[in-house]
Design a protein around this motif. Structure first.
Motif, PDB file in Angstrom:
ATOM      1  N   GLY A 248      14.659 -25.242 -10.512  1.00  0.00           N
ATOM      2  CA  GLY A 248      13.825 -24.233 -11.142  1.00  0.00           C
ATOM      3  C   GLY A 248      12.376 -24.376 -10.723  1.00  0.00           C
ATOM      4  O   GLY A 248      11.934 -25.473 -10.358  1.00  0.00           O
ATOM      5  N   LEU A 249      11.620 -23.282 -10.781  1.00  0.00           N
ATOM      6  CA  LEU A 249      10.194 -23.299 -10.451  1.00  0.00           C
ATOM      7  C   LEU A 249       9.385 -23.046 -11.717  1.00  0.00           C
ATOM      8  O   LEU A 249       9.650 -22.102 -12.458  1.00  0.00           O
ATOM      9  N   ALA A 250       8.400 -23.930 -11.960  1.00  0.00           N
ATOM     10  CA  ALA A 250       7.525 -23.779 -13.127  1.00  0.00           C
ATOM     11  C   ALA A 250       6.232 -24.524 -12.860  1.00  0.00           C
ATOM     12  O   ALA A 250       6.204 -25.526 -12.131  1.00  0.00           O
ATOM     13  N   GLY A 251       5.166 -24.033 -13.466  1.00  0.00           N
ATOM     14  CA  GLY A 251       3.873 -24.665 -13.255  1.00  0.00           C
ATOM     15  C   GLY A 251       3.801 -26.081 -13.782  1.00  0.00           C
ATOM     16  O   GLY A 251       3.001 -26.897 -13.298  1.00  0.00           O
ATOM     17  N   ASP A 252       4.629 -26.416 -14.765  1.00  0.00           N
ATOM     18  CA  ASP A 252       4.633 -27.760 -15.347  1.00  0.00           C
ATOM     19  C   ASP A 252       5.888 -28.522 -14.939  1.00  0.00           C
ATOM     20  O   ASP A 252       6.485 -29.254 -15.736  1.00  0.00           O
ATOM     21  N   GLY A 253       6.302 -28.344 -13.697  1.00  0.00           N
ATOM     22  CA  GLY A 253       7.529 -28.979 -13.225  1.00  0.00           C
ATOM     23  C   GLY A 253       7.470 -30.501 -13.220  1.00  0.00           C
ATOM     24  O   GLY A 253       6.400 -31.120 -13.287  1.00  0.00           O
ATOM     25  N   ASP A 254       8.641 -31.119 -13.124  1.00  0.00           N
ATOM     26  CA  ASP A 254       8.745 -32.583 -13.131  1.00  0.00           C
ATOM     27  C   ASP A 254       8.242 -33.184 -11.819  1.00  0.00           C
ATOM     28  O   ASP A 254       7.724 -34.305 -11.801  1.00  0.00           O
ATOM     29  N   VAL A 255       8.430 -32.475 -10.728  1.00  0.00           N
ATOM     30  CA  VAL A 255       7.980 -32.941  -9.413  1.00  0.00           C
ATOM     31  C   VAL A 255       7.305 -31.777  -8.704  1.00  0.00           C
ATOM     32  O   VAL A 255       7.473 -30.618  -9.081  1.00  0.00           O
ATOM     33  N   SER A 291       7.125 -27.820  -9.377  1.00  0.00           N
ATOM     34  CA  SER A 291       5.916 -26.998  -9.402  1.00  0.00           C
ATOM     35  C   SER A 291       5.361 -26.866  -7.992  1.00  0.00           C
ATOM     36  O   SER A 291       5.609 -27.710  -7.129  1.00  0.00           O
ATOM     37  N   ILE A 292       4.588 -25.811  -7.782  1.00  0.00           N
ATOM     38  CA  ILE A 292       3.917 -25.597  -6.501  1.00  0.00           C
ATOM     39  C   ILE A 292       2.439 -25.907  -6.719  1.00  0.00           C
ATOM     40  O   ILE A 292       1.785 -25.245  -7.535  1.00  0.00           O
ATOM     41  N   PRO A 293       1.903 -26.905  -6.054  1.00  0.00           N
ATOM     42  CA  PRO A 293       0.500 -27.263  -6.281  1.00  0.00           C
ATOM     43  C   PRO A 293      -0.445 -26.150  -5.829  1.00  0.00           C
ATOM     44  O   PRO A 293      -0.330 -25.646  -4.713  1.00  0.00           O
ATOM     45  N   ILE A 294      -1.353 -25.772  -6.722  1.00  0.00           N
ATOM     46  CA  ILE A 294      -2.334 -24.725  -6.419  1.00  0.00           C
ATOM     47  C   ILE A 294      -3.703 -25.177  -6.925  1.00  0.00           C
ATOM     48  O   ILE A 294      -3.801 -26.139  -7.692  1.00  0.00           O
ATOM     49  N   ALA A 295      -4.748 -24.482  -6.507  1.00  0.00           N
ATOM     50  CA  ALA A 295      -6.102 -24.817  -6.931  1.00  0.00           C
ATOM     51  C   ALA A 295      -6.232 -24.650  -8.439  1.00  0.00           C
ATOM     52  O   ALA A 295      -5.621 -23.757  -9.039  1.00  0.00           O
ATOM     53  N   ALA A 296      -7.051 -25.494  -9.045  1.00  0.00           N
ATOM     54  CA  ALA A 296      -7.217 -25.464 -10.498  1.00  0.00           C
ATOM     55  C   ALA A 296      -7.802 -24.149 -10.976  1.00  0.00           C
ATOM     56  O   ALA A 296      -7.597 -23.745 -12.127  1.00  0.00           O
ATOM     57  N   SER A 297      -8.536 -23.457 -10.089  1.00  0.00           N
ATOM     58  CA  SER A 297      -9.164 -22.193 -10.475  1.00  0.00           C
ATOM     59  C   SER A 297      -8.172 -21.037 -10.535  1.00  0.00           C
ATOM     60  O   SER A 297      -8.496 -19.962 -11.026  1.00  0.00           O
ATOM     61  N   THR A 298      -6.949 -21.252 -10.032  1.00  0.00           N
ATOM     62  CA  THR A 298      -5.917 -20.214 -10.038  1.00  0.00           C
ATOM     63  C   THR A 298      -4.895 -20.527 -11.116  1.00  0.00           C
ATOM     64  O   THR A 298      -4.328 -21.630 -11.143  1.00  0.00           O
ATOM     65  N   GLU A 299      -4.653 -19.570 -11.991  1.00  0.00           N
ATOM     66  CA  GLU A 299      -3.771 -19.824 -13.132  1.00  0.00           C
ATOM     67  C   GLU A 299      -2.318 -19.978 -12.714  1.00  0.00           C
ATOM     68  O   GLU A 299      -1.625 -20.906 -13.130  1.00  0.00           O
ATOM     69  N   SER A 300      -1.823 -19.070 -11.881  1.00  0.00           N
ATOM     70  CA  SER A 300      -0.419 -19.125 -11.466  1.00  0.00           C
ATOM     71  C   SER A 300      -0.226 -18.258 -10.231  1.00  0.00           C
ATOM     72  O   SER A 300      -1.131 -17.521  -9.809  1.00  0.00           O
ATOM     73  N   LEU A 301       0.958 -18.347  -9.657  1.00  0.00           N
ATOM     74  CA  LEU A 301       1.316 -17.539  -8.493  1.00  0.00           C
ATOM     75  C   LEU A 301       2.202 -16.375  -8.918  1.00  0.00           C
ATOM     76  O   LEU A 301       2.946 -16.469  -9.895  1.00  0.00           O
ATOM     77  N   ASN A 302       2.113 -15.299  -8.171  1.00  0.00           N
ATOM     78  CA  ASN A 302       3.031 -14.184  -8.366  1.00  0.00           C
ATOM     79  C   ASN A 302       4.462 -14.668  -8.150  1.00  0.00           C
ATOM     80  O   ASN A 302       4.711 -15.544  -7.304  1.00  0.00           O
ATOM     81  N   ALA A 303       5.406 -14.119  -8.881  1.00  0.00           N
ATOM     82  CA  ALA A 303       6.807 -14.569  -8.802  1.00  0.00           C
ATOM     83  C   ALA A 303       7.356 -14.466  -7.390  1.00  0.00           C
ATOM     84  O   ALA A 303       8.060 -15.371  -6.917  1.00  0.00           O
ATOM     85  N   SER A 304       7.038 -13.381  -6.696  1.00  0.00           N
ATOM     86  CA  SER A 304       7.576 -13.207  -5.341  1.00  0.00           C
ATOM     87  C   SER A 304       6.931 -14.200  -4.370  1.00  0.00           C
ATOM     88  O   SER A 304       7.587 -14.679  -3.435  1.00  0.00           O
ATOM     89  N   VAL A 305       5.668 -14.528  -4.593  1.00  0.00           N
ATOM     90  CA  VAL A 305       5.000 -15.515  -3.733  1.00  0.00           C
ATOM     91  C   VAL A 305       5.607 -16.895  -3.954  1.00  0.00           C
ATOM     92  O   VAL A 305       5.902 -17.628  -3.000  1.00  0.00           O
ATOM     93  N   ALA A 306       5.808 -17.269  -5.211  1.00  0.00           N
ATOM     94  CA  ALA A 306       6.410 -18.565  -5.515  1.00  0.00           C
ATOM     95  C   ALA A 306       7.811 -18.678  -4.912  1.00  0.00           C
ATOM     96  O   ALA A 306       8.175 -19.717  -4.338  1.00  0.00           O
ATOM     97  N   ALA A 307       8.581 -17.617  -5.029  1.00  0.00           N
ATOM     98  CA  ALA A 307       9.932 -17.624  -4.457  1.00  0.00           C
ATOM     99  C   ALA A 307       9.879 -17.786  -2.945  1.00  0.00           C
ATOM    100  O   ALA A 307      10.679 -18.531  -2.353  1.00  0.00           O
ATOM    101  N   SER A 308       8.954 -17.094  -2.305  1.00  0.00           N
ATOM    102  CA  SER A 308       8.837 -17.170  -0.846  1.00  0.00           C
ATOM    103  C   SER A 308       8.492 -18.583  -0.387  1.00  0.00           C
ATOM    104  O   SER A 308       9.053 -19.091   0.597  1.00  0.00           O
ATOM    105  N   ILE A 309       7.557 -19.231  -1.100  1.00  0.00           N
ATOM    106  CA  ILE A 309       7.177 -20.599  -0.742  1.00  0.00           C
ATOM    107  C   ILE A 309       8.376 -21.545  -0.887  1.00  0.00           C
ATOM    108  O   ILE A 309       8.634 -22.378  -0.014  1.00  0.00           O
ATOM    109  N   ALA A 310       9.118 -21.394  -1.976  1.00  0.00           N
ATOM    110  CA  ALA A 310      10.273 -22.262  -2.205  1.00  0.00           C
ATOM    111  C   ALA A 310      11.351 -22.039  -1.152  1.00  0.00           C
ATOM    112  O   ALA A 310      11.961 -22.996  -0.653  1.00  0.00           O
ATOM    113  N   LEU A 311      11.586 -20.787  -0.809  1.00  0.00           N
ATOM    114  CA  LEU A 311      12.586 -20.485   0.216  1.00  0.00           C
ATOM    115  C   LEU A 311      12.173 -21.051   1.576  1.00  0.00           C
ATOM    116  O   LEU A 311      13.005 -21.549   2.338  1.00  0.00           O
TER     117      LEU A 311
END
Length: 321
Positions: A248-255, A291-311
């Motif tokens: 699963g993908l989440a901002g507070d992921g275990d790894v 989780s996908i590491p991002i800059a602290a100034s960015t709250e979260s990633l768009n769902a499609s962007v997060a999916a693309s990075i994971a794929l």
């Protein structure tokens, strides 16, 4: 004699309110001008034709009004879907997707894509008709069509188990309640680009493969099977029984995503809904949450962007394995 003001009756008495005037002052000419053309009988209140017209209008007002129907040729059947846009239509035809009719702007500025679209449609026996821009606008319902629209049968969803039949390693992207069809289309496009087996979506309360999703997928939906699950958690559990790991993908992921040890094997990547993320039961069904590491100034990633990075990360891991 004209202008003889001394003849009898030529002038008014000095006691007149308006004072002495010569002649009629033009009153005679006004009387001769008349009252204009005679009104039609139905416009004269005292005429029987007028009363008949009034009765007819009252009766018409009582009758229910019939809705104005669109011309049958200017809309798709209720059992058909519409693929619009040059890239989407071209990909659908290249994949040999069943189609009923191709509508093309009669003054289109043809490029190589338009030429190939028409050629493929003719080869596949698809009816081709030239239409006005207004007709295409009506068909597309406001979506940018770029001068072409293809009528196709409704999208044929696969069954969740069908996604397991691809060559190993099986990689499935599961969407936990994605609401925006454009996000769905973008994820399907990325999944096809990075070698995923297919996509899994919920049957209810989620975006489906609509015209908007087709458009954004740029035709990838014709190559990548999309399955619908009645129960998302149950489908994920069935995949786990078949030997797939669930990430699963989440901002507070275990790894962090790049540190996951699940990326190079048979895998289900689960992306949560816009804003809400993974639902509780789906998250509990995951073997790992990353989780996908991002800059602290960015709250979260768009769902499609997060999916693309994971794929993409999964495709790299498979290539290295």
């Amino acid at each position: 004699m004209a202008g003889n003001s001394k003849r009898r009756g030529a002038t008014r008495n000095a006691g007149s309110k308006k004072g002495a005037q010569v002649g009629t002052g033009g009153h005679g000419r006004k009387a001769l001008e008349g009252k204009g053309p005679t009104p039609r009988a139905e416009d004269r209140p005292n005429h029987k034709a007028y009363k008949a017209k009034q009765r007819a209008e009252k009766e018409a007002a009582k009758r229910p009004q019939k809705a104005v129907k669109a011309t049958p040729r200017d809309r798709t059947s209720g059992s058909l879907e519409l693929v619009v846009g040059r890239n989407s239509v071209l990909e659908a035809l290249r994949e040999g997707m069943t189609a009923h009719m191709l509508s093309i702007f009669n003054r289109i500025d043809a490029d190589d894509r338009v030429t190939e679209i028409v050629s493929l449609a003719v080869e596949q026996g698809v009816t081709v008709r030239e239409v006005t821009k207004a007709t295409l606008d009506t068909l597309a319902g406001g979506s940018p069509h770029q001068g072409v629209a293809l009528e196709v049968p409704p999208y044929q969803y696969a069954e969740p188990q069908d996604l397991l039949e691809a060559p190993a390693p099986v990689r499935i992207i599961a969407l936990d309640g994605i609401q925006d069809p454009r996000n769905l289309g973008a994820i399907v496009r990325s999944a096809a680009a990075f070698g995923a087996t297919g996509a899994l979506i919920p049957e209810r309360r989620a975006a489906g493969m609509t015209v908007a999703a087709w458009k954004v997928s740029a035709g990838a939906a014709s190559r990548l099977p999309v399955a619908r699950a009645v129960n998302m958690v149950r489908a994920i559990e069935e995949y786990k029984k078949a030997g797939l790991f669930v990430l699963g993908l989440a901002g507070d992921g275990d790894v962090q995503l790049h540190e996951s040890n699940l990326l190079d094997g048979p895998l289900v990547i689960v992306v949560g809904a816009e804003g809400e993320g993974l639902s509780r039961l789906v998250r509990e069904a995951c073997d790992q949450v990353a989780s996908i590491p991002i800059a602290a100034s960015t709250e979260s990633l768009n769902a499609s962007v997060a999916a693309s990075i994971a794929l993409y990360e999964a495709s790299k891991a498979v290539a290295r394995a």
